[in-house]
Design an enzyme around this catalytic site. Structure first.
Site, short mmCIF file in Angstrom:
data_model
loop_
_atom_site.label_atom_id
_atom_site.label_comp_id
_atom_site.label_asym_id
_atom_site.label_seq_id
_atom_site.Cartn_x
_atom_site.Cartn_y
_atom_site.Cartn_z
N ASP A 1 29.42 19.99 71.62
CA ASP A 1 29.47 21.24 72.37
C ASP A 1 28.77 21.09 73.73
OD1 ASP A 1 30.90 23.39 71.43
OD2 ASP A 1 29.36 24.04 70.02
N LYS B 1 39.23 24.74 64.49
CA LYS B 1 38.64 23.49 64.99
C LYS B 1 38.84 22.36 63.98
CE LYS B 1 35.39 25.91 67.95
NZ LYS B 1 34.05 26.51 68.13
N GLN C 1 28.63 26.65 64.87
CA GLN C 1 29.31 27.83 65.43
C GLN C 1 28.31 28.95 65.72
OE1 GLN C 1 32.69 27.94 66.12
NE2 GLN C 1 32.27 29.89 67.10
#
Ligand code: NAP
Length: 287
Positions: free
Chosen positions: A121, A54, A98
């Site tokens: 997200d 990422k 994460q």
């Protein structure tokens, strides 16, 4: 009929190029790059790979990507303090924590602490609520990628019958909301659904987000349906989707492969979300 392949690798390149152009224009206009902060707690090897990818993907399109790697014994208080710092930092447009988190940390508490306007997200309840109310929101990356793939097929979504198998907050539910927003007639199936094969056979758009290798058989697929396979299952060291691909491709009009389908779109859509967030934040601060 043999299905056309929805090539996620190729399409994700297109999305990344679009983001790169958008970032260049953003830097020209605002004198700074959009910023994405990725937070990893612990040493889970898969999470280490995901977060490094990422950060790297962000940098490749000109986003200022920063990876915070915290030790596995990080306390919840320390993680929340880092999030508070990033929330308050004006140069930060996107924050991603994460998952999964180590067991001493309450995942919900952490996800709720990310400022909704930086929640790239799209997991914050405010963003989920906005999406459910049909208002602009930061949409979770995988569902966003699925919709982009569907648009690529050129199929008319209005009035189409869509079945989403799986009802998680991060995949199944947001995909169903996005399909509904496109005027599909949507059914969400789950582990308690009766006659799943019969239900799937009614679908013009069939989305599998279950996490069970090859669970959706070829004869569950309606002739000409578009099949989006979100599942990622490791079987004997190989990646497999939730759909029995070889059978399903003989009936579908379009199908996503695994690997090389939805997966590559997810990171591309994270970059897109970071740019969306940066643009929204500068336009709301200039109001
Ligand atoms: P999850 O939270 O475990 O949810 C799985 C869903 O599938 C649940 O709603 C569950 O129903 C349902 N389900 C389980 N067994 C079923 C059955 N036999 N029949 C019908 N429904 C069943 O998983 P997730 O996070 O949504 O992820 C789903 C899959 O997508 C996983 O393979 C994951 O690795 C993959 N994924 C891929 C990406 C990507 O970038 N491509 C991103 C995220 C996830 P209940 O609610 O009734 O338990």
């Amino acid at each position: 009929m043999t299905a056309q392949i929805l090539d996620g690798k190729k399409l994700s390149e297109t999305v990344r190029n679009e983001v790169r152009d958008g970032v260049t224009a953003f830097v020209k206009e605002h004198g700074r790059a959009p910023g994405l902060e990725v937070v990893l707690v612990g040493e889970d090897p898969a999470s280490q790979v995901y977060t490094r990818n990422k950060e790297k993907a962000a940098k490749e399109v000109g986003i200022r990507g920063v990876l915070h790697s915290l030790p596995a014994d990080t306390s919840e208080t320390a993680l929340l303090a880092l999030l508070d710092k990033l929330n308050a930092d004006d140069a930060v447009d996107g924050i991603l924590v994460q998952l999964p988190l180590p067991k001493q940390i309450d995942e919900k508490k952490v996800l709720d602490r990310v400022a909704p306007e930086k929640d790239v997200d799209g997991f914050h309840p405010i963003n989920a609520g906005l999406l459910a109310s049909g208002r602009p929101a930061l949409v979770p990356c995988t569902p966003r990628g699925c919709m982009r793939m569907l648009r690529e097929t050129g199929m008319k979504l209005e009035g189409a019958r869509a079945v989403v198998v799986g009802r998680s907050n991060i995949v199944g539910k947001p995909i169903a909301q996005l399909l509904l927003a496109e005027n599909c007639t949507v059914t969400i199936a789950h582990s308690k659904t009766r006659d799943l094969p019969g239900l799937c056979r009614e679908a013009d758009v069939l989305v599998a987000a279950v996490g069970r290798a090859k669970m959706i058989k070829g004869d569950w697929v309606k002739e000409g349906a578009v099949v989006i396979d979100v599942g990622i299952n490791r079987v004997d060291g190989k990646l497999q989707g939730d759909v029995a691909y070889d059978e399903a491709k003989e009936r579908a009009s379009w199908i996503t492969p695994v690997p090389g389908g939805v997966g590559p779109m997810t990171i591309a859509c994270l970059l897109e979300n970071t740019l969306v967030s940066a643009r929204r934040r500068v336009s709301s601060s200039s109001r």
